[in-house]
Design a protein around this motif. Structure first.
Motif, PDB file in Angstrom:
ATOM      1  N   CYS A 176      43.822  46.362  33.758  1.00 50.27           N
ATOM      2  CA  CYS A 176      42.923  44.557  33.714  1.00 50.27           C
ATOM      3  C   CYS A 176      41.303  44.531  34.318  1.00 50.27           C
ATOM      4  O   CYS A 176      41.408  45.675  34.482  1.00 50.27           O
ATOM      5  CB  CYS A 176      43.743  44.119  34.375  1.00 50.27           C
ATOM      6  N   PRO A 177      40.718  44.594  32.860  1.00 48.98           N
ATOM      7  CA  PRO A 177      39.765  44.774  32.867  1.00 48.98           C
ATOM      8  C   PRO A 177      38.811  43.449  33.789  1.00 48.98           C
ATOM      9  O   PRO A 177      37.796  43.793  34.884  1.00 48.98           O
ATOM     10  CB  PRO A 177      38.595  43.703  32.014  1.00 48.98           C
ATOM     11  N   VAL A 178      39.196  42.568  34.760  1.00 45.96           N
ATOM     12  CA  VAL A 178      39.013  41.801  35.516  1.00 45.96           C
ATOM     13  C   VAL A 178      40.129  42.493  36.716  1.00 45.96           C
ATOM     14  O   VAL A 178      40.143  41.781  37.741  1.00 45.96           O
ATOM     15  CB  VAL A 178      39.058  40.480  35.685  1.00 45.96           C
ATOM     16  N   CYS A 187      42.536  35.547  34.599  1.00 45.02           N
ATOM     17  CA  CYS A 187      42.690  36.417  33.316  1.00 45.02           C
ATOM     18  C   CYS A 187      41.365  35.965  32.026  1.00 45.02           C
ATOM     19  O   CYS A 187      41.247  34.933  32.261  1.00 45.02           O
ATOM     20  CB  CYS A 187      43.944  36.023  32.405  1.00 45.02           C
ATOM     21  N   ILE A 188      40.913  37.094  31.707  1.00 43.23           N
ATOM     22  CA  ILE A 188      40.654  37.131  30.011  1.00 43.23           C
ATOM     23  C   ILE A 188      41.370  37.229  29.067  1.00 43.23           C
ATOM     24  O   ILE A 188      40.747  37.749  27.982  1.00 43.23           O
ATOM     25  CB  ILE A 188      38.939  37.817  30.233  1.00 43.23           C
ATOM     26  N   ARG A 189      42.879  36.754  29.404  1.00 46.35           N
ATOM     27  CA  ARG A 189      43.300  37.298  27.486  1.00 46.35           C
ATOM     28  C   ARG A 189      43.158  38.128  26.639  1.00 46.35           C
ATOM     29  O   ARG A 189      43.151  38.125  25.714  1.00 46.35           O
ATOM     30  CB  ARG A 189      43.140  35.985  27.241  1.00 46.35           C
ATOM     31  N   CYS A 190      43.225  39.612  26.908  1.00 48.15           N
ATOM     32  CA  CYS A 190      42.613  40.366  26.850  1.00 48.15           C
ATOM     33  C   CYS A 190      43.368  41.485  25.700  1.00 48.15           C
ATOM     34  O   CYS A 190      43.365  41.585  24.969  1.00 48.15           O
ATOM     35  CB  CYS A 190      41.391  42.000  27.219  1.00 48.15           C
ATOM     36  N   SER A 191      44.857  40.788  26.487  1.00 47.72           N
ATOM     37  CA  SER A 191      46.112  41.215  26.113  1.00 47.72           C
ATOM     38  C   SER A 191      46.086  42.652  26.496  1.00 47.72           C
ATOM     39  O   SER A 191      47.195  43.384  26.364  1.00 47.72           O
ATOM     40  CB  SER A 191      46.357  41.280  24.717  1.00 47.72           C
ATOM     41  N   ALA A 192      44.913  43.676  27.142  1.00 44.57           N
ATOM     42  CA  ALA A 192      45.382  45.592  27.618  1.00 44.57           C
ATOM     43  C   ALA A 192      46.434  45.242  28.380  1.00 44.57           C
ATOM     44  O   ALA A 192      47.295  46.499  28.458  1.00 44.57           O
ATOM     45  CB  ALA A 192      44.581  45.344  28.529  1.00 44.57           C
ATOM     46  N   CYS A 193      46.904  44.287  29.591  1.00 50.58           N
ATOM     47  CA  CYS A 193      48.555  44.273  30.213  1.00 50.58           C
ATOM     48  C   CYS A 193      49.055  44.773  29.452  1.00 50.58           C
ATOM     49  O   CYS A 193      50.164  45.246  29.909  1.00 50.58           O
ATOM     50  CB  CYS A 193      48.098  43.732  31.253  1.00 50.58           C
ATOM     51  N   ILE A 233      51.116  39.641  32.694  1.00 50.82           N
ATOM     52  CA  ILE A 233      49.918  38.066  32.878  1.00 50.82           C
ATOM     53  C   ILE A 233      51.086  37.038  31.844  1.00 50.82           C
ATOM     54  O   ILE A 233      51.197  36.124  33.990  1.00 50.82           O
ATOM     55  CB  ILE A 233      48.482  38.329  31.906  1.00 50.82           C
ATOM     56  N   ILE A 267      47.967  42.289  39.408  1.00 57.74           N
ATOM     57  CA  ILE A 267      49.423  41.848  38.847  1.00 57.74           C
ATOM     58  C   ILE A 267      51.108  42.154  39.905  1.00 57.74           C
ATOM     59  O   ILE A 267      50.978  41.141  39.915  1.00 57.74           O
ATOM     60  CB  ILE A 267      49.913  42.135  37.421  1.00 57.74           C
ATOM     61  N   ILE A 308      43.292  42.299  37.964  1.00 65.28           N
ATOM     62  CA  ILE A 308      44.303  40.998  38.910  1.00 65.28           C
ATOM     63  C   ILE A 308      45.469  42.458  39.089  1.00 65.28           C
ATOM     64  O   ILE A 308      45.589  43.084  38.383  1.00 65.28           O
ATOM     65  CB  ILE A 308      44.948  40.170  37.197  1.00 65.28           C
TER      66      ILE A 308
HETATM   67  S1  SF4 Z   1      44.710  42.941  31.357  1.00 63.10           S
HETATM   68 FE1  SF4 Z   1      44.712  41.770  32.448  1.00 63.10          FE
HETATM   69  S2  SF4 Z   1      42.435  39.883  31.769  1.00 63.10           S
HETATM   70 FE2  SF4 Z   1      43.807  40.622  30.259  1.00 63.10          FE
HETATM   71  S3  SF4 Z   1      45.607  40.149  29.765  1.00 63.10           S
HETATM   72 FE3  SF4 Z   1      46.519  41.067  31.628  1.00 63.10          FE
HETATM   73  S4  SF4 Z   1      45.442  39.843  32.442  1.00 63.10           S
HETATM   74 FE4  SF4 Z   1      45.151  38.767  31.631  1.00 63.10          FE
END
Ligand code: SF4
Lengths: 472, 207, 231
Positions: free
Chosen positions: A379-381, A320-326, A349, A385, A383
């Motif tokens: 999620c940009p990476v 997670c890069i803590r972008c908060s999109a999720c 997340i 979820i 994950i």
């Molecule tokens: S979208 Fe993915 S990278 Fe962004 S906060 Fe949620 S889990 Fe982390």
């Protein structure tokens, strides 16, 4: 003008998620603010992500780079330490929150300071650095606008990126007016005026601070550099002006090389604020003579991360890069906000990270999802979820009653004859409702369904009977 | 065991049975399509961020309009010091002195068109970080040969050991109702001067 | 004549016989021979997603026993097809999921048809279910089939991609949040003024229908039943 009632004081953080969520659902202004803000950011993210024709390729690369980092974590952490040290930084290691807080407090004291300015950092929230400093007689001043709002309101953050997402402009005006001390007279709720008030409030403090505390978005092993991504310039102020800089960095933030930024710095701003690039990104490597802090410290933090690392399926949460999109796309988060999750990492997340960072303490969170998959999609990476949610449900404890019911259902379903008998019994048992066509009220636990939905009744003739009839 | 040893041991233990890491695919773009006018893209992005764009070093004077005292790095080229402002060289200016100037004028290390990003790496004509942070108005000169289309083309031009600042528009916040508002703690005014010169004291093939 | 197996799913077995009947009608209309292995029960999704891996594994094995001999298995449920495809490999190592097709996948991708010769003179709005859309990647396949239906008047559903709040046991465990999501879905459905709300999964339709039956709005219908109609 209304009195300030911090949202976190109304939503019971220690209550199980369904209970806390119920309270949040009953707060109409909160829900309106959340729906408006998440709706705005969703549209912005979708637009700028859609601009890049290689978005999916970037996601694939980012996911693989992060998976590789996890497998090589000891090696990369040591390389980072070596390079950062060679560049003049002092690297510390902290097993848990208490250790990280103690190191940070000691460094502040050694610098002869009693106050620090802070750049918004999830790691310091996770270890409750501010509270720990207060207990030791030290003061930490948040400088990010949203963090400042939350701190003045004596509230808790409710979002990773926009901790004050649950307040609208009028509420923020009231908070500044009543709590800031030096708020300009006649302050309006125009966002530009509010930003100006924050600028004036913090400017002196920035220019005179001697110690700053930050986190980092990325730590580059190849060079020993840290990267902070921000918008307002408060980050640059904290990272540049003081004599001493203390950065608290989760071990999962490592990236192998500088060149990896070409991937992550495309994904992060577009996913988080929905901008092509955030206004400011700072990269620094140890100490630079005549430019910025003369004492640079890095605290590498575990605090449960190696637990997460040990789980083959759950490990991906460390990407997670803590972008908060999720959070922004989650239909559950959008309706409850962050406080209901009872953890600094809320939303999807949080639902997979909190139970892994603090085993046994958040077993209700993996169920705070309809598994709709909207989070995985953005999620940009990449994950997965929903996959981790299901995995954690399978690891976690189950109530005895539910366990028995599920076992009974499986026992019936695994035996076709019993299954057919059960279906027939259900059809007979539902006779009284047949004419109406639905059931409106049921005893507990089915009442959890009928509280808002009618239940259909089984049909007179089953598909099986119809099929048998036809085969003749 | 000290914390370092213990954390490293925990990592190794956690990874004991880990499946091997996947191959890293690198299928993404590293440049814009040939033929794209990268200067036009850069200008479009900067304007979107509410920065003001000028063309030609003669326009520096206009970019500095209203500024009486302008801080500059000591190695700023003489031909950029145009107009009637007083240019104050940074030879260890104090924070108070920096706070008292009206603007700062610098060059940059690279600019990325597609994201409208101007990159500083403390190199020639850029000065230290505080110089471009404390004054409320930043005028930055970008040479055409410093402009690249894509982030991947810019990173190799930066000094990885030097402190870097990537700037995409004036300071801004989205913290109130997730709407972007320009102007918080960093310089609230950003003027970008796109210089035609490809040679001169600052020329030289970057990377 | 090609032979396909029909997996009707436990929900349809218990509550919605009209949907599998419709699947039979459509497939036979296109010239397929349909088999209904009577020993079938449940794919195990509820157990897996609620955290009961062992129970789910047993049901996954049973599925393999019942359907192992077929090359093509058609089901009118996006989430059950996704279960077989995404989760069986982890539970039992079975690759049978690749042969399980949600109805629209089978029609569009395998049979290569969009116009199945249906007629349905009504206004219809379509809700893309989460598992169908995201886990299975159905895309607009059900919609393409619906667009080819004679007499149909398709109207767009606002915020169509938002989950209806069902999520299996989520609807019970987080009943309040689920109800709040449902209320929004029902309001959006009602705003279309359509007579019917179609979807690819009767579990979601049960949920939405259970709400609409109180708040008013379009009647829930599985899109297979529209494809079967020639009225
Ligand atoms: S979208 Fe993915 S990278 Fe962004 S906060 Fe949620 S889990 Fe982390």
């Amino acid at each position: 003008m209304n009195d300030i009632v911090p949202a976190a004081s109304l939503i019971p953080a220690d209550a199980p998620f369904p209970k806390a969520a119920k309270v949040a659902l009953g707060m109409p202004q909160l829900r309106k603010n959340l729906a408006h803000a998440t709706g705005t950011i969703r549209a912005k993210r979708a637009k700028v992500a859609g601009e890049l024709d290689d978005w999916e390729q970037l996601r694939d690369t980012a996911a693989a780079v992060k998976a590789g980092v996890q497998r090589r974590l000891p090696e990369l952490a040591m390389r980072f330490e070596e390079r950062a040290t060679a560049a003049g930084a002092v690297v510390h290691w902290a097993r848990d929150a208490a250790e990280a807080n103690a190191i940070a407090a000691r460094l502040v004291r050694e610098a002869g300071a009693e106050e620090v300015v802070k750049v918004k950092s999830m790691a310091t929230q996770e270890i409750e650095l501010n509270e720990h400093f207060a207990a030791e007689g030290l003061r930490a001043f948040e400088t990010d606008l949203a963090e400042l709002i939350v701190q003045l309101a004596e509230d808790k953050p409710s979002h990773i990126l926009v901790p004050a997402i649950h307040y609208n402009r009028t509420e923020i005006r009231d908070i500044f007016d009543q709590r800031m001390g030096d708020a300009p007279a006649g302050l309006t709720d125009d966002p530009a005026a509010l930003a100006e008030a924050a600028r004036l409030h913090l400017r002196r403090r920035f220019l005179s601070a001697t110690v700053a505390v930050s986190g980092a978005n990325f730590a580059i092993a190849e060079t020993g550099s840290l990267v902070v991504v921000e918008s307002e310039g408060n980050g640059r102020m904290c990272l540049t002006m003081p004599e001493t800089l203390i950065s608290i960095v989760g071990i999962e933030k490592l990236l192998p090389e500088t060149a990896d930024l070409e991937v992550f710095m495309q994904l992060l701003p577009r996913s988080s604020t929905g901008e092509r690039m955030n206004p400011y990104t700072s990269v620094w490597t140890g100490v630079r003579e005549g430019d910025g802090p003369r004492h640079v410290h890095v605290i590498l933090l575990d605090n449960g991360r190696t637990n997460v690392l040990a789980d083959e399926v759950g490990r991906q949460a460390l990407s997670c890069i803590r972008c908060s999109a999720c959070l922004n796309v989650c239909p559950v988060y959008e309706r409850t906000g962050g406080h209901a999750y009872g953890h600094v990492y809320p939303g999807p997340i949080g639902a997979i990270l909190a139970p892994q960072l603090e085993p046994g303490r958040h077993d209700d969170l993996p169920y705070a999802s309809s598994l709709c998959g909207a989070c995985y999609e953005v999620c940009p990476v990449k994950i997965d979820i929903p996959e981790v949610l299901v995995h954690l449900r399978q690891q976690g404890p189950h109530a005895a009653g539910e366990r028995a019911a599920m076992g009974a259902a499986e026992a019936v379903m695994a035996r076709p004859r019993l299954w057919r008998t059960a279906l027939r019994a259900a059809r007979l048992g539902s006779m009284p409702w047949r004419r109406k066509g639905f059931v409106r009220r049921m005893p507990w636990p089915a009442s959890k369904w009928t509280v808002s939905r009618d239940l259909p009744v089984p049909p007179k003739e089953s598909f099986r009977d119809w099929w048998k009839e036809r085969e003749r | 065991m000290n914390a370092r040893e213990e954390i490293l041991a925990r990592m190794r233990e956690a990874l004991q049975d880990a499946s091997p890491a996947p191959e890293v695919p690198r299928e993404y773009r590293r440049a814009l399509d040939p033929g794209v006018d990268i200067v036009a893209v850069l200008v479009d992005r900067l304007v979107d961020y509410k920065a003001t764009v000028h063309h030609g070093t003669a326009a520096i004077e206009r970019a500095l309009e209203g500024a009486r005292r302008v801080a500059v790095p000591a190695d700023l080229p003489a031909q950029w010091r145009v107009g009637s402002a007083e240019f104050v060289e940074d030879r260890g200016l104090t924070t108070e002195e920096l706070d008292a100037v009206d603007a700062v004028l610098t060059g940059c290390a690279a600019a990325v068109a597609v994201s409208g990003t101007i990159m500083l790496d403390a190199g020639e004509a850029q000065g230290r970080r505080a110089l471009t942070l404390v004054p409320d108005h930043h005028v930055v000169v970008v040479r055409r040969d410093q402009i690249v289309g894509h982030l991947a083309e810019a990173l190799p031009r930066l000094d990885p050991a030097a402190p870097q600042t990537w700037i995409s528009g004036p300071s801004a916040t989205s913290d109130i109702e997730l709407q972007r508002v320009e102007g918080v703690h960093g310089p609230r005014r950003l003027d970008v001067v796109i210089a035609d010169e490809r040679t001169g004291p600052l020329a030289g093939p970057a990377a | 004549m090609e032979r396909v197996a029909l997996f009707i799913t436990c929900v349809n077995d218990a509550l919605f016989p009209e949907t599998p009947k419709a699947v039979v009608t459509v497939l036979e209309r296109l010239g397929y021979e349909v088999d209904f292995p009577a020993a079938q029960t449940c794919c195990g999704q509820m157990h897996a997603n609620s955290g009961y891996k062992d129970d789910a594994t047993r049901l996954a094995r049973a599925f393999d026993d019942v359907f192992g001999g077929y090359d093509a298995i058609v089901t009118p449920s996006g989430s059950c097809a996704a279960m077989a495809r995404d989760q069986y490999p982890h539970l039992t190592g079975s690759g049978i999921g690749r042969r399980v097709h949600e109805l629209s996948e089978f029609l569009v991708d395998v049979a290569g048809v969009e116009d199945v010769g249906a007629h349905f003179p009504h206004t219809v709005t379509y809700h893309p279910t989460c598992h169908g859309t995201r886990a299975l990647g159905l895309g607009d396949k059900p919609l393409r089939l619906l667009r080819a239906v004679g007499g149909i008047d398709l109207v767009g559903l606002p915020a169509a991609d938002q989950c209806c709040g069902f999520g299996g046991t989520f609807a019970l465990k987080n009943s309040e949040v689920s109800s709040a999501m449902l209320a929004d879905k029902c309001a959006n459905a009602a705003a279309t003024g359509a007579e019917y709300l179609a979807a690819a999964d009767n579990s979601c339709l049960t949920h939405i229908g259970g709400g609409v039956s109180r708040s008013g709005g379009p009647r829930p219908i599985h899109y297979a039943e529209i494809l079967a109609s020639t009225a």
